[in-house]
Design an enzyme around this catalytic site. Sequence first.
Site, PDB file in Angstrom:
ATOM      1  N   LYS A  59       0.862  -1.182   0.000  1.00 23.66           N
ATOM      2  CA  LYS A  59       0.000   0.000   0.000  1.00 23.66           C
ATOM      3  C   LYS A  59       0.900   1.233   0.000  1.00 23.66           C
ATOM      4  CE  LYS A  59      -3.842   1.970   2.719  1.00 23.66           C
ATOM      5  NZ  LYS A  59      -4.752   1.742   3.875  1.00 23.66           N
ATOM      6  N   SER A  94      -9.667   1.975   2.989  1.00 21.04           N
ATOM      7  CA  SER A  94      -8.790   2.749   2.141  1.00 21.04           C
ATOM      8  C   SER A  94      -7.791   1.907   1.353  1.00 21.04           C
ATOM      9  CB  SER A  94      -8.032   3.761   3.002  1.00 21.04           C
ATOM     10  OG  SER A  94      -7.193   3.079   3.918  1.00 21.04           O
ATOM     11  N   SER A 150      -9.930  -0.542   7.160  1.00 24.59           N
ATOM     12  CA  SER A 150      -9.394  -0.491   5.788  1.00 24.59           C
ATOM     13  C   SER A 150      -8.686  -1.734   5.284  1.00 24.59           C
ATOM     14  CB  SER A 150      -8.456   0.693   5.638  1.00 24.59           C
ATOM     15  OG  SER A 150      -9.221   1.867   5.573  1.00 24.59           O
TER      16      SER A 150
HETATM   17  N1  GLN Z   1     -13.300   4.456   6.770  1.00 23.33           N
HETATM   18  C1  GLN Z   1     -12.490   4.802   7.888  1.00 23.33           C
HETATM   19  C2  GLN Z   1     -11.984   6.213   7.779  1.00 23.33           C
HETATM   20  O1  GLN Z   1     -12.166   6.800   6.746  1.00 23.33           O
HETATM   21  C3  GLN Z   1     -11.349   3.826   8.058  1.00 23.33           C
HETATM   22  C4  GLN Z   1     -10.219   4.072   7.150  1.00 23.33           C
HETATM   23  C5  GLN Z   1      -9.028   3.220   7.493  1.00 23.33           C
HETATM   24  O2  GLN Z   1      -9.149   2.195   8.148  1.00 23.33           O
HETATM   25  N2  GLN Z   1      -7.860   3.683   7.073  1.00 23.33           N
HETATM   26  O3  GLN Z   1     -11.417   6.730   8.701  1.00 23.33           O
END
Ligand code: GLN
Length: 483
Positions: free
Chosen positions: A76, A151, A175
Amino acid sequence: MHQMTLAEIARGLADKKFSSEELTKVLLARITQLDPQLNSFISLTEALAIEQAKAADARRANGESGALLGAPIAHKDLFCTQGIRTSCGSKMLDNFKAPYDATVVAKLAAAGAVTLGKTNMDEFAMGSANESSWYGAVKNPWNLEHVPGGSSGGSAAAVAARLLPAATATDTGGSIRQPAAFTNLTGLKPTYGRVSRWGMIAYASSLDQGGPLARTAEDCAILLQGMAGFDQNDSTSIDEPVPDYSASLGDSLQGLRIGVPKEYFSAGLDPRIAELIQNSIKELQKLGAVIKEISLPNMQHAIPAYYVIAPAEASSNLSRFDGVRFGHRCEHPKDLIDLYKRSRGEGFGAEVQRRIMVGAYALSAGYYDAYYLKAQKIRRLVKNDFMAAFNEVDIILGPTTPNPAWKLGAKNSDPVAAYLEDVYTITANLAGLPGLSMPAGFVDGLPVGVQLLAPYFQEGRLLNVAHQYQLNTDWHTRTPTGF
Ligand code: GLN
C-alpha cells in the site's frame, strides 16, 4: 500461474517448477495488461522486482528456503520505500521519494519477498471506497461500476483480480477488513502494536495497524509472519514473541466458543448479508463450534467517537505537511503564511481537509472536553464491552459490513453515509483488538465478508478459524469474471 496462492507459490519455488523471476515477469505483464481497468497501482517497480526476484532465486539456489523467498507482493502506498515514490494517494506527496524503508517493507524484503509496486489508496487512508485518491478511484473487479472498498482498495482490487497473490495494507477503522469483504478476500488487522508502524505514514496513530490482504487465511498467516514483531523504532510496538501462525492453522474448532453480538443484527444490516452470516455460523457449528449470544451495549457510540478521535489525530499528524520540509509546495508564496495555506490547500483533497478541520475543532480550547475527552471515554467503554465478552467466548463473529460494495460515486455527496458503513469494523480499532474478514458468499454478484474478532495477540486463533472454514467452503476460491 497467476492463480496460485502464496502457499502454492512457495511449494512451486521449492520444487523448482518455476523461478521467482519467471513468475514476477508473468505478473508484471498481467498488471500492465489488466490494471488500466482497475487503477489499483500508483507505481510499478519493475526494475526492483526483477532484481529482487533474481536475488531470491540465487538464495534458493544456495540452499535457502522460506515461504516468502521469491514471493511477489505489493505495498500500500503509505509504506515508505527507499528511493521510490510514497504518495499516500495524495498530490501532497506525489513528488515524495522516501529516504528509508518502513520496517514492514524492510522485513519482507529481508524474507525475500519481491515488490511489484505500490498500490492505490484513499488519500492518507481516509475513506471507505478508494474514491478519495488523487490518482483516481479504484474499481472493484467483481463489478467495475462498484467501489472496491477503502482505504486499501488498490491492494484489495489487485489481489482479487489475481494480479498478484497478496499485498500489505493498513487498517485504522476497517481499511483491511472492509475492502477484503468487498472483493472476496481474507484480510487481517492485527492487535495494535503487533506490526511496526515505523515508516507507515500516520493517519491516526493510536488506531493505525498494518496487516496482510490475501485470498486465503493460509496466505495471511504467511504474510503476517513476515510483517509482525517488535521494533525498537516504534515505541508502540509490543515486545511479545511472534508465534508460528501457519503451525496452528490445523487446530480443531471442537468446543470453540463463538459470541454473536445481538446488536449486530439491527435494522441497518442488509437482510441478505444477515442470512449469509447465519450460514457461516452453521458451517462453524458443524466444525464443533458452540454459539453464544452476547452483547456489546456501547457499540452504537463507536462511530461518533471514532470520527472525533481519528480526525483529531489526523489533524495533528498532517500538520507536518507544511510545504517546507517535504511534499507539495505552492508557486511563488508571498510570505510564510501564504506558503502554508496554499501548499496545504493545493496538496490536500476535500476529504483530508474536512478531517483536518473536524479534528482541529475537536481539539481546540473550549471543545476538547466536550468532544475529544468524551470520545476517549467512549473508547474505554467499547474496550470494556469486549473485555467482558471475551470472558465468555473465544471469538466474536458478525458481518464485516452492513451492505455490499456500493456504486462508484453513490456516497460522494454524503460523507456521513460512508462513515456509517464502518459500524462493524471500527470498534476493533478503538479497542486495539485483532480482526479478520473472510469471504462468506455473494449478494447480487458482489462479495460479502464475515468478520471474526479475538482477544489481544490471538491472530493465530483468527487464522485457524478462518482456515478451517475455508477448508469446508469454497467462497474464497471464486474468481471475478474477466480476471
Ligand atoms: N473508513 C475509515 C476512515 O475513513 C477507516 C479508514 C481506514 O481504516 N484507514 O477513517
